[in-house]
Scaffold this active site. Structure first.
Site, PDB file in Angstrom:
ATOM      1  N   LYS A 125      -8.222  -0.054  -2.321  1.00 30.37           N
ATOM      2  CA  LYS A 125      -7.564  -0.383  -1.054  1.00 30.37           C
ATOM      3  C   LYS A 125      -7.682   0.772  -0.062  1.00 30.37           C
ATOM      4  O   LYS A 125      -7.851   0.557   1.143  1.00 30.37           O
ATOM      5  CB  LYS A 125      -6.094  -0.717  -1.302  1.00 30.37           C
ATOM      6  CG  LYS A 125      -5.268  -0.998  -0.036  1.00 30.37           C
ATOM      7  CD  LYS A 125      -5.772  -2.214   0.721  1.00 30.37           C
ATOM      8  CE  LYS A 125      -5.034  -2.415   2.039  1.00 30.37           C
ATOM      9  NZ  LYS A 125      -3.608  -2.736   1.890  1.00 30.37           N
ATOM     10  N   LYS A 169       1.077   4.509   8.528  1.00 28.78           N
ATOM     11  CA  LYS A 169       1.522   4.804   7.168  1.00 28.78           C
ATOM     12  C   LYS A 169       0.347   4.814   6.208  1.00 28.78           C
ATOM     13  O   LYS A 169       0.147   5.754   5.426  1.00 28.78           O
ATOM     14  CB  LYS A 169       2.547   3.763   6.702  1.00 28.78           C
ATOM     15  CG  LYS A 169       2.871   3.828   5.205  1.00 28.78           C
ATOM     16  CD  LYS A 169       3.763   2.691   4.769  1.00 28.78           C
ATOM     17  CE  LYS A 169       3.084   1.345   4.697  1.00 28.78           C
ATOM     18  NZ  LYS A 169       2.131   1.220   3.563  1.00 28.78           N
ATOM     19  N   THR A 216       0.854  -1.190   0.000  1.00 24.93           N
ATOM     20  CA  THR A 216       0.000   0.000   0.000  1.00 24.93           C
ATOM     21  C   THR A 216       0.891   1.241   0.000  1.00 24.93           C
ATOM     22  O   THR A 216       1.581   1.515   0.988  1.00 24.93           O
ATOM     23  CB  THR A 216      -0.922   0.025   1.231  1.00 24.93           C
ATOM     24  OG1 THR A 216      -1.717  -1.161   1.242  1.00 24.93           O
ATOM     25  CG2 THR A 216      -1.839   1.243   1.190  1.00 24.93           C
TER      26      THR A 216
END
Length: 297
Positions: free
Chosen positions: A172, A241, A97
């Site tokens: 996502k 993150k 990601t």
């Protein structure tokens, strides 16, 4: 069924990459892998992964390379390394990601060397990776994606082709926004019930049978009920993150994210309290401490 003798290279053998490697081996693929962390590499080797000395070597002879990386810097470096290999026709599926522009930069660098990069982030925890309970969000060259379907089926419960490169990451981001919010909501609910005198294990049993249940409640509720957040299925560092990437993405689109914004300080507080390398379920400890319940730290 996998093609006879199909070889997969995996760059990054951490929580996700290591579990994926084991499942691919179990599915009949030959797997070679590389990780800069020697401990992770040794653990993968005990599962049957043929260790390679570098990312470049992991791509040698591979029909498909999977990259499961910790940072944009690692992606940039890996793209440069693979581009230098001059393997025209090689397919690389990037399953981490990252910001879309970082993946686009890697795609363009590899394309100059005749290598196809697919954007294929995963939805699921490390525990789900172990049991092949992952969802893959694929995007990019459709013909290349079709050639990878049997490999994806070896480690994911389901894979979705979403069209243009970057759409996998966009999906996502939507999924991870829900994960961050659901995780904090599960912790809040368990703390409330515990403070009210309910047994945490009974909270899990009863809530999971009703409308208040969620997949995250099922996955992380047990560790919250016990107040033990190891081994991690996704660390606090990783969630922070990912949440920062999602927040920036939403801001660029002019979309407000009030629930994500409310949850983010809880994760920052958990890291400040020493839970950075533990599971994101440790956000429960933050709320438990605020409520005057006992915690380990």
């Amino acid at each position: 069924m996998p093609e006879p003798g199909k070889s997969i290279g995996i760059i990054g053998l951490g929580i996700m990459g290591g579990a994926i490697a084991r499942n691919l081996i179990a599915a009949g693929f030959r797997v070679g892998g590389f990780d800069i962390d020697k401990g992770r590499a040794v653990a993968a080797a005990t599962s049957g992964v043929a260790l390679r000395g570098s990312a470049a070597e992991a791509a040698d002879g591979a029909d498909l390379v999977l990259t499961s990386l910790p940072s944009v810097a690692a992606l940039d470096q890996t793209a440069e390394t693979l581009a230098a290999k001059q393997r025209p026709g090689l397919i690389v599926a990037e399953i981490s990601t990252f910001p879309i522009e970082a993946k686009e930069r890697a795609r363009d660098r590899l394309a100059a060397a005749g290598i196809v990069l697919l954007d294929c982030p995963l939805s699921g925890t490390g525990a789900q990776a172990v049991t092949r309970d992952l969802a893959l969000y694929g995007s990019g060259d459709e013909a290349a994606y079709a050639r990878c379907r049997d490999v994806f089926a070896g480690f994911a419960r389901v894979s979705h082709y979403l069209g243009a490169f970057g759409n996998g990451s966009r999906m996502k981001f939507v999924a991870n926004l829900l994960v961050a919010v659901h995780n904090a909501a599960a912790a809040e609910a368990i703390v409330l019930g515990t403070k009210a005198g309910l047994d945490p294990e009974r909270i899990l049993e009863v809530i999971s049978s009703g409308a208040g249940n969620s997949r995250i409640f099922e996955l992380r509720g047990p560790m919250m009920a016990k107040g033990v957040y190891t081994p991690p299925t996704a660390t606090m560092h990783v969630l922070q993150k990912d949440s920062a990437i999602i927040a920036e993405f939403a801001r660029a689109l002019g979309v407000e994210t009030p629930m994500l914004d409310a949850a983010a300080p809880l994760y920052d507080e958990a890291e400040a309290q020493g839970y950075g390398d533990e599971d994101v379920g440790a956000v429960h400890a933050v709320l438990a401490r605020r409520a005057g319940l006992p915690t380990r730290k």
